[in-house]
Scaffold this active site. Sequence first.
Site, PDB file in Angstrom:
ATOM      1  N   HIS A  21      -2.795  -5.931  -8.159  1.00 21.51           N
ATOM      2  CA  HIS A  21      -2.342  -7.303  -8.354  1.00 21.51           C
ATOM      3  C   HIS A  21      -1.278  -7.669  -7.321  1.00 21.51           C
ATOM      4  CE1 HIS A  21      -4.315  -8.104 -12.299  1.00 21.51           C
ATOM      5  NE2 HIS A  21      -4.451  -6.790 -12.207  1.00 21.51           N
ATOM      6  N   ASP A 109       0.707 -14.488 -11.459  1.00 21.19           N
ATOM      7  CA  ASP A 109      -0.530 -13.732 -11.592  1.00 21.19           C
ATOM      8  C   ASP A 109      -1.222 -14.284 -12.845  1.00 21.19           C
ATOM      9  OD1 ASP A 109      -1.715 -10.617 -10.978  1.00 21.19           O
ATOM     10  OD2 ASP A 109      -2.146 -11.494 -12.940  1.00 21.19           O
ATOM     11  N   THR A 131      -6.619 -12.594  -9.519  1.00 20.14           N
ATOM     12  CA  THR A 131      -6.952 -11.451  -8.645  1.00 20.14           C
ATOM     13  C   THR A 131      -8.342 -10.917  -8.971  1.00 20.14           C
ATOM     14  OG1 THR A 131      -6.000  -9.844 -10.162  1.00 20.14           O
ATOM     15  CG2 THR A 131      -4.527 -10.745  -8.515  1.00 20.14           C
ATOM     16  N   GLN A 327      -5.908   1.678   3.503  1.00 23.77           N
ATOM     17  CA  GLN A 327      -7.331   1.382   3.244  1.00 23.77           C
ATOM     18  C   GLN A 327      -7.946   0.363   4.218  1.00 23.77           C
ATOM     19  OE1 GLN A 327      -9.012   1.663  -0.662  1.00 23.77           O
ATOM     20  NE2 GLN A 327      -9.839  -0.398  -0.537  1.00 23.77           N
ATOM     21  N   SER A 347     -10.810  -3.954  -3.414  1.00 24.32           N
ATOM     22  CA  SER A 347     -11.645  -3.065  -2.597  1.00 24.32           C
ATOM     23  C   SER A 347     -12.951  -3.750  -2.232  1.00 24.32           C
ATOM     24  CB  SER A 347     -11.932  -1.761  -3.352  1.00 24.32           C
ATOM     25  OG  SER A 347     -10.732  -1.032  -3.491  1.00 24.32           O
ATOM     26  N   ASP A 366     -13.113  -5.319 -14.614  1.00 21.50           N
ATOM     27  CA  ASP A 366     -14.124  -6.185 -13.993  1.00 21.50           C
ATOM     28  C   ASP A 366     -15.108  -5.417 -13.112  1.00 21.50           C
ATOM     29  OD1 ASP A 366     -12.112  -5.519 -12.229  1.00 21.50           O
ATOM     30  OD2 ASP A 366     -11.951  -7.483 -11.302  1.00 21.50           O
ATOM     31  N   GLN A 367     -14.881  -4.122 -12.917  1.00 20.47           N
ATOM     32  CA  GLN A 367     -15.659  -3.370 -11.922  1.00 20.47           C
ATOM     33  C   GLN A 367     -17.177  -3.341 -12.177  1.00 20.47           C
ATOM     34  OE1 GLN A 367     -13.331   0.220 -12.119  1.00 20.47           O
ATOM     35  NE2 GLN A 367     -11.468  -0.955 -11.679  1.00 20.47           N
TER      36      GLN A 367
HETATM   37  C1  UDX Z   1      -7.256  -3.374 -10.326  1.00 18.78           C
HETATM   38  C2  UDX Z   1      -8.720  -3.605 -10.704  1.00 18.78           C
HETATM   39  O1  UDX Z   1      -9.515  -2.489 -10.623  1.00 18.78           O
HETATM   40  C3  UDX Z   1      -9.321  -4.749 -10.007  1.00 18.78           C
HETATM   41  O2  UDX Z   1     -10.688  -4.877 -10.257  1.00 18.78           O
HETATM   42  C4  UDX Z   1      -8.571  -5.947 -10.394  1.00 18.78           C
HETATM   43  O3  UDX Z   1      -9.238  -7.137 -10.067  1.00 18.78           O
HETATM   44  C5  UDX Z   1      -7.204  -5.785  -9.788  1.00 18.78           C
HETATM   45  O4  UDX Z   1      -6.569  -4.617 -10.313  1.00 18.78           O
HETATM   46  P1  UDX Z   1      -7.359  -1.255  -8.614  1.00 18.78           P
HETATM   47  O5  UDX Z   1      -8.140  -0.534  -9.645  1.00 18.78           O
HETATM   48  O6  UDX Z   1      -6.173  -0.591  -8.093  1.00 18.78           O
HETATM   49  O7  UDX Z   1      -6.968  -2.724  -9.091  1.00 18.78           O
HETATM   50  O8  UDX Z   1      -8.409  -1.518  -7.409  1.00 18.78           O
HETATM   51  P2  UDX Z   1      -8.465  -2.610  -6.280  1.00 18.78           P
HETATM   52  O9  UDX Z   1      -8.607  -3.977  -6.824  1.00 18.78           O
HETATM   53  O10 UDX Z   1      -9.533  -2.161  -5.377  1.00 18.78           O
HETATM   54  O11 UDX Z   1      -7.057  -2.516  -5.557  1.00 18.78           O
HETATM   55  C6  UDX Z   1      -6.572  -1.375  -4.913  1.00 18.78           C
HETATM   56  C7  UDX Z   1      -5.745  -1.782  -3.709  1.00 18.78           C
HETATM   57  O12 UDX Z   1      -5.079  -0.627  -3.234  1.00 18.78           O
HETATM   58  C8  UDX Z   1      -6.597  -2.320  -2.566  1.00 18.78           C
HETATM   59  O13 UDX Z   1      -5.947  -3.427  -1.980  1.00 18.78           O
HETATM   60  C9  UDX Z   1      -6.666  -1.165  -1.588  1.00 18.78           C
HETATM   61  O14 UDX Z   1      -6.740  -1.544  -0.228  1.00 18.78           O
HETATM   62  C10 UDX Z   1      -5.377  -0.442  -1.859  1.00 18.78           C
HETATM   63  N1  UDX Z   1      -5.501   0.995  -1.579  1.00 18.78           N
HETATM   64  C11 UDX Z   1      -6.277   1.781  -2.384  1.00 18.78           C
HETATM   65  C12 UDX Z   1      -4.838   1.517  -0.490  1.00 18.78           C
HETATM   66  O15 UDX Z   1      -4.152   0.805   0.246  1.00 18.78           O
HETATM   67  N2  UDX Z   1      -4.946   2.848  -0.266  1.00 18.78           N
HETATM   68  C13 UDX Z   1      -5.678   3.685  -1.038  1.00 18.78           C
HETATM   69  O16 UDX Z   1      -5.709   4.878  -0.754  1.00 18.78           O
HETATM   70  C14 UDX Z   1      -6.368   3.128  -2.140  1.00 18.78           C
END
Ligand code: UDX
Length: 449
Positions: A21, A109, A131, A327, A347, A366-367
Amino acid sequence: MEEITSQKTHVLVLPSPAQGHINPIVQFSKTLASKEVKVTILTIDFVCKAMLLDCGPLINIESIPHETIPVEGVDNFLEWFQTLMLEKFSGIVEKFGDSEYPVKVVVIDSLITWIIDLAHELGLKVAAFHTQPVALSALYYHIDQEDSTNKIPFDGSVPVSLPSLPLLEKEDLPSFICETDAYPTVKKLVFGQNFNFKKADWLLFNTFDMLEEEVINWLRTQYSIKTIGPVVLSMYLDKEYDSSLTKPHYETCKKWLDSREIGSVIYVSFGSLASLDEKQMEELALGLIMSNSYFLWVVRGTEENKLPNEFMSKVSEKGLIVNWSPQLDVLAHKSVGCFFTHCGWNSTLEALSLGVPMVCMPQWADQPTNAKFITDIWQVGIRIKVGKDGVITREEIASSIKEVMVEKKGVMLKENAIKWKNLAKEAVDKGGSSDKNIKEFVQACNALN
Ligand code: UDX
């Protein structure tokens, strides 16, 4: 700087305290600041201290001090966070009221709905920043409408058919719909987002018009929603900018990727929260070895002890394990040919924006729905099959990777990924749909002065 000349409208931004977020809302803040809006991010000390760098000269951070955090469980943490923000919010707004730049607008948010009434009482306008994709908000909206009459079975017993959404099987529905008792506070916040439709002055979504065209058009018949994404694109263009709560291994990843051939590496990450059990970790580890491809796998510190010994003795031949990666740099690297992902919304947008095909292994929230769109609607990935016992086998993992990396289907997925990459760029470029919507939002904020 953009051509908009503002009178320094002051916008207060309230992120939810989780990596997935923080990243998009901080990036949006940066976009606002680049349009001469004064931005203050309001968050708790814990997040400020964990964030690696300041947000640049254009963004202020207002940190709420606190003594201890109830670390026992996500639900307790969120309740504590909610109480603290409600206690401190008015004082902070009033403090700015006496300054040269009183706060006019608060960007929350979309989970922080509980601040909306208070913000309105204080004379502020509220923008709810989502988000998650529009498809998810539309789905939660339908549940809110249908709940009392139970017209649609949301228990996954039969596929769910809703206006402007694809037919959703049980495996495509967000976890909060089918699971009744897991994380009750999180669930309440997620469904509570419908309150934004009733009360927020703006509804902002980190997505773009072409990506979710049908559902966006449908929701626009009910509400005025603004698409402002993918915010990730400008984040990537500004290398100095990062909002990670964990230090990424820049040099290690770069050096390792630089020495690999174009498109030869699978990048594996499950985001900041998802956690696999020991058996699934073992299957994934051995499936990666079995795929015979190079892999860069993010295994967070808390997960490391689940890696099997058999794997640890072989990993250095083909793989690199890091606790946290940069990432965006990884996905943009020419050596990366595929993203093995949990399909978090950030992601997903990051892979789409950088043209990387995906193998989808959704976990929760939401995945599952994001995976449905990735595979069936945008056709930029394949979904891994879950075995009868709920475990995804190493054979399935290896063959899915091969399908994307080696087989003909991979070529089609890559072509589609490049198509979406170009459309994402069009949306955020000058005059694109998201760019226009951001400008309109800034103009509306400025008009409040
Ligand atoms: C969660 C939910 O899964 C997501 O679907 C929702 O909409 C927002 O919150 P998360 O599970 O952490 O987030 O996944 P994601 O939404 O993909 O966010 C992860 C973030 O961390 C991405 O911006 C990614 O670039 C970053 N990241 C992840 C890194 O910078 N390095 C890493 O090694 C892993």
